[in-house]
Design an enzyme around this catalytic site. Structure first.
Site, PDB file in Angstrom:
ATOM      1  N   LYS A 242       0.854  -1.208   0.000  1.00 29.22           N
ATOM      2  CA  LYS A 242       0.000   0.000   0.000  1.00 29.22           C
ATOM      3  C   LYS A 242       0.887   1.255   0.000  1.00 29.22           C
ATOM      4  O   LYS A 242       1.976   1.228  -0.590  1.00 29.22           O
ATOM      5  CB  LYS A 242      -0.980  -0.043   1.169  1.00 29.22           C
ATOM      6  CG  LYS A 242      -1.777  -1.361   1.175  1.00 29.22           C
ATOM      7  CD  LYS A 242      -2.948  -1.384   2.097  1.00 29.22           C
ATOM      8  CE  LYS A 242      -3.650  -2.728   2.003  1.00 29.22           C
ATOM      9  NZ  LYS A 242      -4.852  -2.812   2.810  1.00 29.22           N
TER      10      LYS A 242
ATOM     11  N   GLU B  90     -11.228 -10.180  -0.958  1.00 32.63           N
ATOM     12  CA  GLU B  90     -10.866  -9.382   0.207  1.00 32.63           C
ATOM     13  C   GLU B  90     -12.127  -8.720   0.763  1.00 32.63           C
ATOM     14  O   GLU B  90     -12.543  -7.656   0.254  1.00 32.63           O
ATOM     15  CB  GLU B  90      -9.861  -8.286  -0.188  1.00 32.63           C
ATOM     16  CG  GLU B  90      -8.578  -8.814  -0.757  1.00 32.63           C
ATOM     17  CD  GLU B  90      -7.418  -7.823  -0.586  1.00 32.63           C
ATOM     18  OE1 GLU B  90      -6.390  -8.244  -0.048  1.00 32.63           O
ATOM     19  OE2 GLU B  90      -7.571  -6.645  -0.945  1.00 32.63           O
TER      20      GLU B  90
HETATM   21  P1  13P Z   1      -4.421  -6.321   5.672  1.00 31.88           P
HETATM   22  O1  13P Z   1      -3.624  -7.583   5.523  1.00 31.88           O
HETATM   23  O2  13P Z   1      -3.657  -5.197   6.281  1.00 31.88           O
HETATM   24  O3  13P Z   1      -5.757  -6.560   6.306  1.00 31.88           O
HETATM   25  O4  13P Z   1      -4.728  -5.802   4.164  1.00 31.88           O
HETATM   26  C1  13P Z   1      -5.247  -6.683   3.251  1.00 31.88           C
HETATM   27  C2  13P Z   1      -5.231  -6.041   1.907  1.00 31.88           C
HETATM   28  O5  13P Z   1      -5.943  -5.086   1.656  1.00 31.88           O
HETATM   29  C3  13P Z   1      -4.289  -6.569   0.922  1.00 31.88           C
HETATM   30  O6  13P Z   1      -4.534  -6.060  -0.346  1.00 31.88           O
END
Ligand code: 13P
Length: 254
Positions: free
Chosen positions: A14, A170
């Site tokens: 991210k 997700e």
């Molecule tokens: P987290 O593992 O921080 O919950 O994030 C998942 C995600 O959005 C991966 O693209």
């Protein structure tokens, strides 16, 4: 996680990482991977655009693949601030995440736009990691299956195949929250996705496409999630920022 689909452990960094910490993380992962004599999983890291080139160099002689978090659907042209799939391919990327819920929410990306980005990714010879998943309100309203089906059919390019497509389920409410659906709930959505892929692309492609679970995957829950019949790895956010945790998740495939 049947034998014929090789698990994929993908890290989505991210908007995290400056040069020094990003490169240290990539180097630590590369070292771990080099020490693995016969890895039974594939690994990919998707840093922010600013680190794609540097991380690519850090991973260059390891078996870890490089990915990006987004792309533009057009090949080139007057799109200030955007990055094309050819540019990412040029830097050594082999995966591009498209349609992440944070892009759908923050940038209003529609299924149609996600589909165009996935098609552009595939046209450049790369693999699209297409993200889908319901919000908490949609789950509470019993709409999970409908939402997932609509997003999948709207975001999947016509030429999708096992060699150029990964689907990441997700649930939006599980991202960064420490909450996850139950194992049964994850498996039932993944089975639905596999069934929809079979209808759209035929059994051979649908059986080969890897389905990742994403949303608060951690070393503590990864083994059980990845062991589910239709879960072929993970798309990991927070835990992919720590080499130890990300590596421990990958070790759950062993
Ligand atoms: P987290 O593992 O921080 O919950 O994030 C998942 C995600 O959005 C991966 O693209």
């Amino acid at each position: 996680m049947p034998q014929d689909r090789r698990p994929l452990i993908a890290g989505n960094w991210k908007m995290n990482g400056l040069t020094s910490d990003g490169l240290s993380l990539a180097e630590a992962l590369a070292q771990n991977m080099k020490a693995e004599t016969d890895p039974v999983f594939d690994m990919c890291v998707c840093p922010p655009f600013t680190l794609v080139a540097g991380v690519g160099e850090a991973l260059a002689d390891s078996a870890i693949a490089l990915g990006a978090q987004d792309c533009h659907a057009q090949e080139k042209g007057a799109h200030t601030g955007d990055i094309s799939t050819a540019m990412l391919s040029d830097l050594g990327c082999s995966f591009i995440i498209v349609g992440h819920s944070e892009r759908r929410a923050d940038h209003g990306e529609t299924d149609g736009e996600v589909k165009a980005k996935a098609a552009a990714t595939q046209a450049s010879g790369l693999t699209a990691i297409i993200c889908i998943g319901e919000t908490e309100e949609q789950r509470d309203a019993g709409q999970t299956f409908e939402v997932v089906k609509t997003q999948l059919s709207g975001s999947l390019p016509d030429g999708a195949a096992a060699t150029n497509t990964v689907i990441a389920y997700e649930p939006v409410w599980a991202i960064g929250t420490g909450r996850t659906p139950s194992l049964d709930e994850v498996q039932e959505v993944h089975a639905l996705i596999r069934a929809e892929l079979t209808k759209a692309l035929g059994e051979v492609q649908a059986d080969g496409i890897r389905l990742l679970y994403g949303g608060s995957m951690k070393p503590e829950n990864a083994r059980d999630l990845i062991a589910l019949a239709d879960v072929d790895g993970g798309l990991i956010g927070g835990a992919s920022l720590k080499a130890e945790d990300f590596w421990a998740i990958a070790q759950s495939c062993v």
